[in-house]
Design a protein around this motif. Sequence first.
Motif, short mmCIF file in Angstrom:
data_model
loop_
_atom_site.label_atom_id
_atom_site.label_comp_id
_atom_site.label_asym_id
_atom_site.label_seq_id
_atom_site.Cartn_x
_atom_site.Cartn_y
_atom_site.Cartn_z
N ASP A 109 0.72 -1.28 0.00
CA ASP A 109 0.26 0.03 -0.02
C ASP A 109 0.92 1.32 0.03
OD1 ASP A 109 0.67 -0.77 2.61
OD2 ASP A 109 -0.93 0.52 3.53
N HIS A 110 2.10 1.14 -0.12
CA HIS A 110 3.04 2.39 -0.07
C HIS A 110 3.96 2.24 -1.27
CE1 HIS A 110 2.24 3.58 4.00
NE2 HIS A 110 1.71 2.44 4.06
N ASP A 138 4.16 4.76 8.02
CA ASP A 138 3.54 3.94 8.92
C ASP A 138 4.46 3.61 10.23
OD1 ASP A 138 1.41 3.80 7.18
OD2 ASP A 138 1.90 1.67 6.85
N GLU A 176 -1.54 -6.28 4.45
CA GLU A 176 -0.98 -5.56 3.51
C GLU A 176 -0.71 -6.69 2.35
OE1 GLU A 176 0.54 -2.55 6.29
OE2 GLU A 176 -0.38 -4.50 6.43
N HIS A 183 -3.85 7.89 5.64
CA HIS A 183 -3.65 6.34 5.88
C HIS A 183 -4.79 6.16 7.17
CE1 HIS A 183 -1.88 2.41 6.72
NE2 HIS A 183 -1.33 2.50 5.71
ZN LIG Z 1 0.37 1.16 5.02
#
Ligand SMILES: [Zn+2]
Length: 445
Positions: A92-93, A181, A366, A416
Amino acid sequence: MVKNETVLTFYGGVNEIGGNKVLIKDGETKVFFDFGMSFALRKQYYSPPFLSPKSEKSLQELGILPKLDGIYRFDEKPREVDAIFISHGHMDHSAYLSFVKREIPVYCGETTKIILEALGEIRKADLEFNVEGINFQPFRTGHTVKVDGLEVEPVHVDHSVPGAYGFIIHTSNGAVVYTGDFRDHGAKDEMTREFVERAKAAEPVAVISEATNMTSVSVSSEKEVENKLNHVVSQTEGLVLAEFAYTDVDRLNSFYRTALRNNRCLAVSLRQAYLMEALSVDRRLRIPRLGDEGILIFRKSKERMYAWEKQIMERHPDKIVDVEHVSKRQQNIILTMSLYDLEQLAEIQPKPGSCYVFSSSEPFNEEMEIDFERLVNWLRHYGLPQYHVYVSGHITPLRLKAALKEINAEKVFPVHTENAELFAKFMRDTKSQVEHIEKGREYRL
Ligand SMILES: [Zn+2]
């Protein structure tokens, strides 16, 4: 001389967990921080493997991949983005690096580079995750990276994947801090402490902060997770099945130590083995080696083996175990198993007294979509009780508030998170103004 303008634009991570894509423009310089895949948007249209995106065109059409000029490899226009910084190796990054022009330098931690390249091998031919030819420029804490007028200082943070960083970005209008994060209850909480101290010292004008954990927060630590695992494993008479993210090396260590304490071996998946081998060159990372006592590699029953799977099997023939071996020695093994592997249970036939430990750090993993209903059906069928032993990869609200108070920036941009409003109210007695972010809007510093 006219001072450069500094503008922040958020193309992802807005009212959603993940998908972070933050553009910082400073005069003529354009730098992205993270370029992740948005699970939330993608889930609205796709359900892999049968309904999955076939081209970047459909991803753009549906708004899953933002419409931007001068960044994508499928776009003929000249490059407009000077650099991309990746905070850590979660999809997600990082996943949408896939679509990025290969001449754009991608800065990330050395460990993140190893992880992304290993995942690239494992997920070969995946449209949405391809890092082949990416111009990685690895850094470590203490390095400062200059991109034209922008100076970026990466500082390590603790998260559920190794090699995670936050950034202190020195712009023409003051410092901007991006947390990526982070948490302060994992195995490396001192890293987050250092990040907060450095961020505070920079006297930032703005903080772009994750605010993932706002509802149903649980308080725990990696240490506590290990104790709980020991509690479960020490009383299990049959097989212990374990599900956790294969990139989470802290959890790997917790399971490995628990296995040793209880005279069991930890049988890891081939992909976890492949990643462990890749990470073994990182001397600062403490993880078990494939050759270590107590480590086994589980080879699933399937017809076709990928090249990377064959390599692992050839390099560690004495460590490979199959369903038959696991089935015979259930009381001596902790078997790591993803939800995709549940089919293997038919051949293993877990004995009465076996159990299943769900230990993924986030329910919105993730790595994959978790389908709890089907999982529970499998566990019911085999009479396997499920334990949920985990700790989140994300900082808890009170700790986050304390960190942001300490950093004490004028503005906070929450990303986020699905709870930006809740977070803003929770923060309203601090000196920092919490901004309400809209996707694609420009925020001048
Ligand atoms: Zn994340």
